[in-house]
Design an enzyme around this catalytic site. Structure first.
Site, mmCIF file in Angstrom:
data_model
loop_
_atom_site.group_PDB
_atom_site.id
_atom_site.type_symbol
_atom_site.label_atom_id
_atom_site.label_comp_id
_atom_site.label_asym_id
_atom_site.label_seq_id
_atom_site.Cartn_x
_atom_site.Cartn_y
_atom_site.Cartn_z
ATOM 1 N N ASP A 132 0.833 -1.209 0.000
ATOM 2 C CA ASP A 132 0.000 0.000 0.000
ATOM 3 C C ASP A 132 0.868 1.260 0.000
ATOM 4 O O ASP A 132 1.725 1.431 0.862
ATOM 5 C CB ASP A 132 -0.887 -0.060 1.252
ATOM 6 C CG ASP A 132 -1.722 1.189 1.483
ATOM 7 O OD1 ASP A 132 -1.924 1.960 0.538
ATOM 8 O OD2 ASP A 132 -2.175 1.369 2.629
ATOM 9 N N HIS A 156 -3.791 4.296 6.882
ATOM 10 C CA HIS A 156 -2.707 3.868 5.993
ATOM 11 C C HIS A 156 -1.345 4.162 6.619
ATOM 12 O O HIS A 156 -1.154 5.169 7.299
ATOM 13 C CB HIS A 156 -2.809 4.582 4.645
ATOM 14 C CG HIS A 156 -4.085 4.303 3.915
ATOM 15 N ND1 HIS A 156 -4.228 3.236 3.055
ATOM 16 C CD2 HIS A 156 -5.287 4.932 3.943
ATOM 17 C CE1 HIS A 156 -5.463 3.237 2.572
ATOM 18 N NE2 HIS A 156 -6.118 4.262 3.087
#
Length: 552
Positions: A192, A365
């Site tokens: 990611d 994140h």
């Protein structure tokens, strides 16, 4: 001789959202995630954007299943559309399964879908692939990464993740398992990239809970918190803070209600006794004793908060006795909508708390140091940054090189450009069919470039309709031409111009009659050409011109 391992991204690269990745070896394919994206400003009238699955359609006999990493719309939102064409099982954790069951009920597909519940630590056999689920932290519960054992080696796909040492519930990300896989040897690591440009570490979700406690303490106002419906951890902390300060809580907004009900039913959300009330009951209590959790943190025009701000909500009227907490950061592209709703709430006298003046949101994140740590643990041969725009992918690639991955082994690709890995190395292969499929109402893929171009033209310059009736035998004009304007000029204020337009159209028709032109297409082209030229010369504007000929 061994086949080549293919990694085919069908979404999630050089964009935010629409995540979908195909893993292929020989006669076996499986898919990681199946997400949607929301339309940009150029996609007028479009509701959703989903991946183009032409490649999967062509190889549907090879597809063994779809594995979902977590329950956010950019990872599951396209499933109702894709599963109408691909009849394959979906593997996901319990919370995702609950959300999907609710979604499929809306699409009237409950009996058409094969959902198989798995949990972190389980292995899924999909053809020649063994897929292991690894527990991670994210802004939604039950998020997992995938360790995929292939005939050529292990691939790790992180899904969306962060490293949260003090999660609100559940356990910390299973760093031990990533380290174990790294020691054994990882062929390729897909990670990611969303927050790679942010230095340091992402704060723990528990920090937001501390802010809520401070905001609730001694507050005599009604508190309305807007957040993402899927952030169960955030909702739990709001419920806990409200209960601690003797407040009742109402949940408002369709998606918020749906996901909260699923989370309560499955035990992911724990509601203190006698705290939850229906939104219709909020006015029975003093403002200091009520909290509302609602949708609308991104300024969405149909959301609960938007309706409250613009006096369109049935039960909640915003005023000076309200404190509004926007517990989310504006997604890129939504800044204007969020600013608009903040201004409207402020005009009504409410106190508005948002991320510029309080820590009321943390990302789900990983930031750069967490990404660096994961790279150090996994120690992959090849690194493939995913989930981000190009600048993010490139920055993540640079980070990988700093941790020891050779530059030639950092593979940055694009949607539809496969990565092929063989015994002799890895390379970018020839593109496959890919792109965006636009969903507009019940229509899937029927809105293309030409339709969007017309919509853009209409939105910018408006429309002129020229109506004329012609005798089928003589070709003479019996009635008209009449001019109808929509979105171009207001007729009553421009009667002289409308008369000039009528005369221009009349001359064009007379010219066709004099030349014995009877073909409708040619007549329409003549009228359109003359009007376009005249209008641009007169007004420097180019509305869409639509001639309509009726023959009697």
């Amino acid at each position: 001789m061994k086949e080549k391992l293919k990694i085919v991204p069908l979404g999630g690269l050089n964009e935010i959202g629409k995540n979908m990745t195909v893993i292929e070896y020989g006669q076996d394919i499986f898919v990681i995630d199946c997400g949607l994206a929301f339309p940009d400003n150029e996609m007028l009238g479009v509701d959703l954007v989903i991946p183009d699955i032409t490649y999967l359609r062509r190889h549907k006999n090879k597809v063994r299943g779809i594995v979902i990493t977590h329950g956010h719309e950019d990872h599951i939102g396209a499933l109702p559309y894709v599963l109408k064409e691909l009849k394959v099982p979906v593997y996901c954790t319990r919370l995702v399964a609950g959300i999907l069951n609710s979604k499929f009920q809306e699409h009237r597909m409950t009996n058409q879908v094969d959902i198989r519940c798995v949990r972190a630590g389980n292995h899924i056999k999909l053809g020649c692939f063994d897929v292991e689920l690894i527990h991670t932290n994210h802004s939604i519960a039950d998020a997992v990464a995938l360790a995929i054992t292939t005939p050529l080696g292990v691939i790790i796909h992180t899904g969306d993740f962060k490293i949260d040492p003090t999660p609100v519930s559940g356990e910390m990300i299973d760093l031990t398992r990533f380290g174990e896989l790294g020691k054994k040897g990882v062929l390729a690591f897909m990670s990611d990239s969303t927050n790679v440009e942010r230095d340091g570490y992402t704060p723990s979700e528990i920090e937001v809970g501390k802010t809520f406690e401070a905001q609730f303490k001694g507050c005599e106002q009604r508190i309305i918190v807007a957040t993402f419906a899927s952030n169960i951890y955030r909702i739990q902390q709001i419920l806990d803070a409200a209960a601690h300060h003797g407040r009742k809580v109402a949940i408002c907004g369709r998606s918020m209600e749906n996901i909260s009900n699923v989370a309560i039913e499955l035990g992911y959300l724990h509601v203190p006794d006698n705290v939850l009330i229906d939104i219709s009951e909020v006015n029975r209590y003093a403002k200091s004793k009520v909290t509302v959790i609602c949708t609308g943190s991104q300024g969405e025009s149909m959301s609960a908060l938007y309706r409250m701000a613009f006096s369109g909500h049935k039960y909640v009227e915003i005023g000076a006795g309200d404190k509004i907490i926007l517990s989310a950061s504006a997604i890129p592209g939504n800044e204007k909508s969020v600013t608009k709703i903040i201004n409207e709430l402020s005009k009504k006298g409410a106190e508005v708390v948002y991320d510029r003046n309080a820590i009321i949101h943390v990302s789900g994140h990983a930031c750069s140091e967490e990404l660096r740590l994961m790279l150090a643990l996994v120690r992959p041969k090849y690194f493939i940054p995913v989930h981000g725009e190009y600048r993010m992918l490139r920055r993540h690639g640079e980070l990988a090189q700093q941790t020891g991955v050779p530059a030639k082994n950092v593979l940055i690709t694009d949607i539809g450009r496969p990565i092929e890995i063989g015994v002799k190395g890895a390379r970018l292969a020839n593109p496959v069919p890919s792109g965006k499929v636009l969903v507009d109402g019940f229509g899937i893929g029927d809105v293309g470039t030409a339709v969007l171009r017309d919509r853009k033209h209409l939105s910018e310059d408006g429309l002129l309709v020229v109506v004329v009736t012609i005798d089928s035998e003589s070709g003479l004009v019996i009635a008209g031409p009449d001019i109808v304007s929509r979105g171009f000029i207001y007729v009553k204020e421009a009667e002289d111009l409308m008369e000039e337009l009528r005369l221009v159209a009349e001359r064009a028709l007379d010219r066709c009659t004099d030349q014995y032109v009877r073909d409708w297409t040619t007549i329409k082209a003549a009228v359109k050409s003359d009007l376009s030229e005249f209008l641009y010369r007169k007004t420097k504007r180019s509305p869409m011109i639509l001639p309509v000929i009726m023959e009697i």
